[in-house]
Design an enzyme around this catalytic site. Sequence first.
Site, PDB file in Angstrom:
ATOM      1  N   GLU A  52       9.463   3.518 -20.092  1.00  0.00           N
ATOM      2  CA  GLU A  52       8.879   3.572 -18.742  1.00  0.00           C
ATOM      3  C   GLU A  52       9.987   3.920 -17.757  1.00  0.00           C
ATOM      4  OE1 GLU A  52       6.210   0.487 -17.362  1.00  0.00           O
ATOM      5  OE2 GLU A  52       6.378   1.201 -15.292  1.00  0.00           O
ATOM      6  N   GLU A  77      15.160   1.561 -14.434  1.00  0.00           N
ATOM      7  CA  GLU A  77      14.950   1.407 -12.982  1.00  0.00           C
ATOM      8  C   GLU A  77      16.320   1.329 -12.311  1.00  0.00           C
ATOM      9  OE1 GLU A  77      12.192   1.442 -10.711  1.00  0.00           O
ATOM     10  OE2 GLU A  77      13.992   1.417  -9.488  1.00  0.00           O
ATOM     11  N   ASP A 126       8.633   8.469  -6.966  1.00  0.00           N
ATOM     12  CA  ASP A 126       8.823   8.661  -5.516  1.00  0.00           C
ATOM     13  C   ASP A 126       8.262  10.009  -5.084  1.00  0.00           C
ATOM     14  OD1 ASP A 126      10.293   6.233  -4.771  1.00  0.00           O
ATOM     15  OD2 ASP A 126      11.803   6.998  -6.145  1.00  0.00           O
ATOM     16  N   LYS A 130       8.707  15.696   1.990  1.00  0.00           N
ATOM     17  CA  LYS A 130       9.186  16.824   2.792  1.00  0.00           C
ATOM     18  C   LYS A 130       9.570  17.983   1.882  1.00  0.00           C
ATOM     19  CE  LYS A 130      10.750  14.224   6.758  1.00  0.00           C
ATOM     20  NZ  LYS A 130      11.853  13.442   7.254  1.00  0.00           N
ATOM     21  N   ASP A 162      -0.381   9.004  -6.356  1.00  0.00           N
ATOM     22  CA  ASP A 162      -1.361   8.934  -5.267  1.00  0.00           C
ATOM     23  C   ASP A 162      -1.093  10.058  -4.281  1.00  0.00           C
ATOM     24  OD1 ASP A 162       1.104   7.789  -4.620  1.00  0.00           O
ATOM     25  OD2 ASP A 162       0.248   6.663  -2.962  1.00  0.00           O
TER      26      ASP A 162
HETATM   27  C1  LIG Z   1       7.457   4.689  -5.863  1.00  0.00           C
HETATM   28  S1  LIG Z   1       8.310   3.641  -6.955  1.00  0.00           S
HETATM   29  C2  LIG Z   1       7.048   3.215  -8.153  1.00  0.00           C
HETATM   30  C3  LIG Z   1       7.422   2.026  -8.976  1.00  0.00           C
HETATM   31  C4  LIG Z   1       6.442   1.590 -10.056  1.00  0.00           C
HETATM   32  N1  LIG Z   1       6.333   2.596 -11.095  1.00  0.00           N
HETATM   33  C5  LIG Z   1       5.089   1.219  -9.482  1.00  0.00           C
HETATM   34  O1  LIG Z   1       4.102   1.861  -9.847  1.00  0.00           O
HETATM   35  O2  LIG Z   1       5.028   0.278  -8.683  1.00  0.00           O
HETATM   36  C6  LIG Z   1       9.345   4.750  -7.915  1.00  0.00           C
HETATM   37  C7  LIG Z   1      10.476   4.020  -8.618  1.00  0.00           C
HETATM   38  O3  LIG Z   1      11.184   4.939  -9.435  1.00  0.00           O
HETATM   39  C8  LIG Z   1      12.558   4.589  -9.379  1.00  0.00           C
HETATM   40  N2  LIG Z   1      13.350   5.800  -9.764  1.00  0.00           N
HETATM   41  C9  LIG Z   1      13.364   6.980  -9.113  1.00  0.00           C
HETATM   42  N3  LIG Z   1      14.193   7.854  -9.723  1.00  0.00           N
HETATM   43  C10 LIG Z   1      14.698   7.196 -10.797  1.00  0.00           C
HETATM   44  C11 LIG Z   1      15.635   7.566 -11.800  1.00  0.00           C
HETATM   45  N4  LIG Z   1      16.191   8.762 -11.825  1.00  0.00           N
HETATM   46  N5  LIG Z   1      15.925   6.657 -12.765  1.00  0.00           N
HETATM   47  C12 LIG Z   1      15.362   5.418 -12.736  1.00  0.00           C
HETATM   48  N6  LIG Z   1      14.484   5.012 -11.800  1.00  0.00           N
HETATM   49  C13 LIG Z   1      14.158   5.889 -10.837  1.00  0.00           C
HETATM   50  C14 LIG Z   1      12.773   4.138  -7.953  1.00  0.00           C
HETATM   51  O4  LIG Z   1      13.895   3.278  -7.813  1.00  0.00           O
HETATM   52  C15 LIG Z   1      11.471   3.412  -7.652  1.00  0.00           C
HETATM   53  O5  LIG Z   1      11.550   2.028  -7.921  1.00  0.00           O
END
Ligand SMILES: C[S@@+](CC[C@H](N)C(=O)[O-])C[C@H]1O[C@@H](n2cnc3c(N)ncnc32)[C@H](O)[C@@H]1O
Length: 221
Positions: A52, A77, A126, A130, A162
């Site tokens: 994941e 994460e 994420d 933009k 979303d």
């Molecule tokens: C919008 S959040 C969604 C978190 C979770 N999947 C949820 O549904 O609640 C996206 C997550 O991906 C992590 N993330 C983004 N790029 C990443 C990377 N290259 N390696 C590990 N984690 C990453 C961010 O720190 C963030 O916590």
Amino acid sequence: MPEFNKLNRTFARRIGKRLSNQNKELLANVLPTYLFSNELVTFKSHQKKYLEIGFGMGEHLFNQIVINPENLYIGVEVYLNGIASFLKLVAKSQNDNFLIWPNDVDMILKDIPNRSLEGVYVLFPDPWHKRRYMKKRLMNKERVEFLKSKLKTGGFIAFASDIEDYFENVKKIFLEDKELIIQNTDFLLPHAGYIITKYHQKSIRENREAQFLQAILARET
Ligand SMILES: C[S@@+](CC[C@H](N)C(=O)[O-])C[C@H]1O[C@@H](n2cnc3c(N)ncnc32)[C@H](O)[C@@H]1O
């Protein structure tokens, strides 16, 4: 295989809120027991393995490890409070069928043996709305190709977003890929073992609809 540019970060923050003493303690003393290493993944060879990427606060990862104790989950994460939050959930259970990589997924993706994973979850990555930041999006054609190389034949990629254009983009990548077959016809229905996450709850509050894709890898050789 592509080398991902480390400067083009796909994540916004590693430390948001200050780390509480309890979180510091979990990261210092509990995390090392579960730290991902390639040797450990190979050692735990009897278990089906899942990855994941970006598990956020860990609700979905935790649900998967609890309902599938026979499987091994690699959770990745960068957000330290999120990792600590997952470790708090785990502390209340008996489960140890997981490994954690507390940093950028690109640092370990190449170390995961090819054709070793049963499935990869990328849930609500994420959005990077933009236009000038869109290249930072975690899911793109190159990364899908890289993730495929880590999947066993018949393995899956489960994706959720979303953000309409992000979802449509990834759907197009999957549809154009001759080796990926999208399994679900109702994109509002999540995959097995899904549990609503903090990010998903936020999107509901903000009136954005979450959509889900599950694609199976059907390579010929
Ligand atoms: C919008 S959040 C969604 C978190 C979770 N999947 C949820 O549904 O609640 C996206 C997550 O991906 C992590 N993330 C983004 N790029 C990443 C990377 N290259 N390696 C590990 N984690 C990453 C961010 O720190 C963030 O916590």
